[in-house]
Write a protein that holds these residues in place. Structure first.
Motif, mmCIF file in Angstrom:
data_model
loop_
_atom_site.group_PDB
_atom_site.id
_atom_site.type_symbol
_atom_site.label_atom_id
_atom_site.label_comp_id
_atom_site.label_asym_id
_atom_site.label_seq_id
_atom_site.Cartn_x
_atom_site.Cartn_y
_atom_site.Cartn_z
ATOM 1 N N GLU A 180 0.832 -1.204 0.000
ATOM 2 C CA GLU A 180 0.000 0.000 0.000
ATOM 3 C C GLU A 180 0.864 1.250 0.000
ATOM 4 O O GLU A 180 2.010 1.229 0.465
ATOM 5 N N CYS A 198 -2.656 0.211 -3.883
ATOM 6 C CA CYS A 198 -2.176 -1.098 -3.436
ATOM 7 C C CYS A 198 -1.682 -1.833 -4.677
ATOM 8 O O CYS A 198 -2.475 -2.258 -5.517
ATOM 9 N N TRP A 217 -10.599 -3.556 0.954
ATOM 10 C CA TRP A 217 -9.890 -2.682 1.881
ATOM 11 C C TRP A 217 -10.500 -2.865 3.266
ATOM 12 O O TRP A 217 -11.726 -2.933 3.411
ATOM 13 N N ARG A 248 -9.713 -1.524 7.578
ATOM 14 C CA ARG A 248 -8.989 -0.547 8.376
ATOM 15 C C ARG A 248 -9.032 -0.960 9.837
ATOM 16 O O ARG A 248 -9.919 -1.694 10.270
ATOM 17 N N ILE A 255 -13.928 2.065 -4.341
ATOM 18 C CA ILE A 255 -12.871 1.097 -4.624
ATOM 19 C C ILE A 255 -12.772 0.942 -6.140
ATOM 20 O O ILE A 255 -13.787 0.934 -6.839
ATOM 21 N N LEU A 258 -8.273 2.991 -3.304
ATOM 22 C CA LEU A 258 -9.395 3.407 -2.481
ATOM 23 C C LEU A 258 -9.419 4.927 -2.515
ATOM 24 O O LEU A 258 -8.532 5.579 -1.957
ATOM 25 N N TYR A 309 -4.940 1.509 7.144
ATOM 26 C CA TYR A 309 -5.722 0.891 6.079
ATOM 27 C C TYR A 309 -4.920 -0.233 5.428
ATOM 28 O O TYR A 309 -3.744 -0.057 5.099
ATOM 29 N N TYR A 310 -5.602 -1.347 5.216
ATOM 30 C CA TYR A 310 -4.978 -2.536 4.634
ATOM 31 C C TYR A 310 -5.715 -2.941 3.361
ATOM 32 O O TYR A 310 -6.944 -2.975 3.346
ATOM 33 N N CYS A 311 -4.972 -3.318 2.338
ATOM 34 C CA CYS A 311 -5.590 -3.933 1.180
ATOM 35 C C CYS A 311 -5.479 -5.447 1.314
ATOM 36 O O CYS A 311 -4.575 -5.960 1.989
ATOM 37 N N TRP A 349 -2.427 -9.973 2.166
ATOM 38 C CA TRP A 349 -2.580 -8.684 2.835
ATOM 39 C C TRP A 349 -1.379 -7.792 2.570
ATOM 40 O O TRP A 349 -0.244 -8.274 2.459
#
Length: 125
Positions: free
Chosen positions: A6, A22, A36, A38, A70, A81, A94-96, A115
């Protein structure tokens, strides 16, 4: 094995916009459902947005619906995002995530095998 990285996090004032990216390597993102999530301090990781492999279907958490979008660029093997009208409560890491399977558990972290490392978003009031 897909690796996700990311970028794009940072500090923004309330009402502002930010776009997270990402980038995937080791596999084609077009073959994966993507999402996504968070996580704010002391809280569980929560679902934000999701898109199927075909890009036909998307879903959003109620808290971000109408403000976040998205998307993905298959040529760049990258998902995004787009966040508008940001609020202080959007502050989180925030994670993809990506999955080769279309799972009914797509709103839960357990539905994803891949991830990113996370990127911090901080919204000041």
């Amino acid at each position: 094995q897909v690796q996700l990285v990311e970028s794009g996090g940072g500090l923004v004032q309330a009402g502002g916009s930010l776009t997270l990216s990402c980038e995937a390597s080791g596999g084609a993102l077009v073959s994966h459902a993507v999402a996504w999530f968070r996580q704010a301090p002391g809280l569980e990781r929560e679902f934000v947005a999701w898109m199927t492999r075909s890009n036909i279907n998307t879903d959003y958490a109620d808290s971000v619906k109408g403000r976040f979008t998205i998307s993905r660029d298959n040529a760049k093997n990258t998902m995004y995002l787009h966040m508008n009208s940001l609020k202080p409560e959007d502050s989180a890491v925030y994670y993809c995530a990506a999955s080769t399977f279309l799972s009914i558990a797509y709103r839960t972290p357990g539905g994803y095998a891949y991830w990113g490392q996370g990127t911090q978003v901080t919204v000041s009031s």
